[in-house]
Design an enzyme around this catalytic site. Sequence first.
Site, PDB file in Angstrom:
ATOM      1  CG  ASN A   9      -1.785   1.206   1.330  1.00  0.00           C
ATOM      2  OD1 ASN A   9      -1.884   1.982   0.372  1.00  0.00           O
ATOM      3  ND2 ASN A   9      -2.434   1.407   2.474  1.00  0.00           N
ATOM      4  CD1 TRP A  10       3.825   1.124  -2.758  1.00  0.00           C
ATOM      5  CD2 TRP A  10       3.811   2.234  -4.711  1.00  0.00           C
ATOM      6  NE1 TRP A  10       4.649   0.459  -3.636  1.00  0.00           N
ATOM      7  CE2 TRP A  10       4.659   1.112  -4.839  1.00  0.00           C
ATOM      8  CE3 TRP A  10       3.639   3.074  -5.799  1.00  0.00           C
ATOM      9  CZ2 TRP A  10       5.339   0.823  -6.022  1.00  0.00           C
ATOM     10  CZ3 TRP A  10       4.315   2.787  -6.982  1.00  0.00           C
ATOM     11  CH2 TRP A  10       5.167   1.671  -7.086  1.00  0.00           C
ATOM     12  CE  LYS A  11      -0.342   3.507   4.579  1.00  0.00           C
ATOM     13  NZ  LYS A  11      -0.390   3.719   6.024  1.00  0.00           N
ATOM     14  CG  HIS A  96      -6.136   2.375   5.007  1.00  0.00           C
ATOM     15  ND1 HIS A  96      -5.707   3.364   5.857  1.00  0.00           N
ATOM     16  CD2 HIS A  96      -5.128   1.468   4.943  1.00  0.00           C
ATOM     17  CE1 HIS A  96      -4.488   3.073   6.283  1.00  0.00           C
ATOM     18  NE2 HIS A  96      -4.112   1.929   5.737  1.00  0.00           N
ATOM     19  CD  GLU A  98      -3.175   5.995   6.278  1.00  0.00           C
ATOM     20  OE1 GLU A  98      -3.171   5.975   5.043  1.00  0.00           O
ATOM     21  OE2 GLU A  98      -2.232   5.534   6.957  1.00  0.00           O
ATOM     22  CD  GLU A 166      -4.153  -2.033   7.354  1.00  0.00           C
ATOM     23  OE1 GLU A 166      -3.106  -2.441   6.874  1.00  0.00           O
ATOM     24  OE2 GLU A 166      -4.561  -0.873   7.207  1.00  0.00           O
ATOM     25  N   GLY A 172       1.632   2.910  10.766  1.00  0.00           N
ATOM     26  CA  GLY A 172       2.584   4.012  10.602  1.00  0.00           C
ATOM     27  C   GLY A 172       3.213   4.485  11.897  1.00  0.00           C
ATOM     28  CB  SER A 212       4.331  -1.049  12.418  1.00  0.00           C
ATOM     29  OG  SER A 212       3.864   0.278  12.574  1.00  0.00           O
ATOM     30  N   GLY A 233       2.468  -0.818   4.476  1.00  0.00           N
ATOM     31  CA  GLY A 233       2.551   0.589   4.079  1.00  0.00           C
ATOM     32  C   GLY A 233       3.998   1.002   3.866  1.00  0.00           C
ATOM     33  N   GLY A 234       4.558   1.689   4.853  1.00  0.00           N
ATOM     34  CA  GLY A 234       5.893   2.282   4.738  1.00  0.00           C
ATOM     35  C   GLY A 234       6.955   1.335   4.192  1.00  0.00           C
TER      36      GLY A 234
HETATM   37  P1  PGA Z   1       2.300   0.754   7.766  1.00  0.00           P
HETATM   38  O1  PGA Z   1       0.869   0.918   7.050  1.00  0.00           O
HETATM   39  O2  PGA Z   1       2.856  -0.575   7.307  1.00  0.00           O
HETATM   40  O3  PGA Z   1       3.102   1.911   7.293  1.00  0.00           O
HETATM   41  O4  PGA Z   1       2.049   0.757   9.240  1.00  0.00           O
HETATM   42  C1  PGA Z   1       0.007  -0.180   6.895  1.00  0.00           C
HETATM   43  C2  PGA Z   1      -1.255   0.278   6.220  1.00  0.00           C
HETATM   44  O5  PGA Z   1      -1.690   1.402   6.481  1.00  0.00           O
HETATM   45  O6  PGA Z   1      -1.844  -0.447   5.406  1.00  0.00           O
END
Ligand code: PGA
Length: 253
Positions: A9-11, A96, A98, A166, A172, A212, A233-234
């Site tokens: 997930n590059w966001k 998600h 976010e 999640e 994050g 994470s 994500g990251g």
């Molecule tokens: P993260 O994000 O790995 O940076 O914690 C995961 C996600 O939001 O899908």
Amino acid sequence: MRRKRVIANWKMNLPASGIDHYLAALAAWQISDMVVLTVAPPFPFLSEIKAEADVLGVRCEVAAQNCSERPGGALTGEVSASMLRLTGASTVILGHSERRAMFGETSVRVAEKAVAASAGGLIPIVCVGEALEIRDSGDVSGFLCGQLQDSLSGFDPRQELIVAYEPVWAIGTGRNATPEVVAEAIAAMRECLNTIFSEGKAGRTSIVYGGSVTAENASELAAVAGVDGFLVGGASLDAAEFRVIYDAVRKAI
Ligand code: PGA
């Protein structure tokens, strides 16, 4: 046996190395038929990544990070599931945290989007997870089941579905959930899926963990019973680190 999934997930980011380098790195990976690799870039890059991955022989799927709950119409700024399908995307991340926190997406709307995604030919990846207050106050299983139920209202159980656990406090933050927490949450979510739909839906639904996930903790988390892979994500923005995570899932089979 359910296939596992590792989803990048590059966001609203792109890999620092650039897309070309990133995909060239992925082309060298050993991809298992049992572990589907998916890249979820921002909308404008879906077609490009799908086309370039095909040329390079990268065995990956492409996912969108959101879609409209409507099939079309006067909805400035929205993108329908069938339009996303035309880019070559095969899955879509929905609900998600976010989007729930920053864009006001309710579970009711997530459910409408999941139905629309299926109708448009995309497999929805429906995200649920508790905030820290809920974890501290106790009834995490009840919360997760309620959120799942509301986010899957009206969803046809015959359609393919992916669910992501999640926990909001782990996204994050560098604070991943422990194997015990993940195992307990996913077991509760499977039980809940069988209550929402008929017995057997849980057994056919891949549930991935996100929050994470890194090269350091991927092996331990991939070994957790019931975990069918990761939403990353990251750590997915760096192909070398993401490879360690993909390999951890592949080796855990
Ligand atoms: P993260 O994000 O790995 O940076 O914690 C995961 C996600 O939001 O899908």
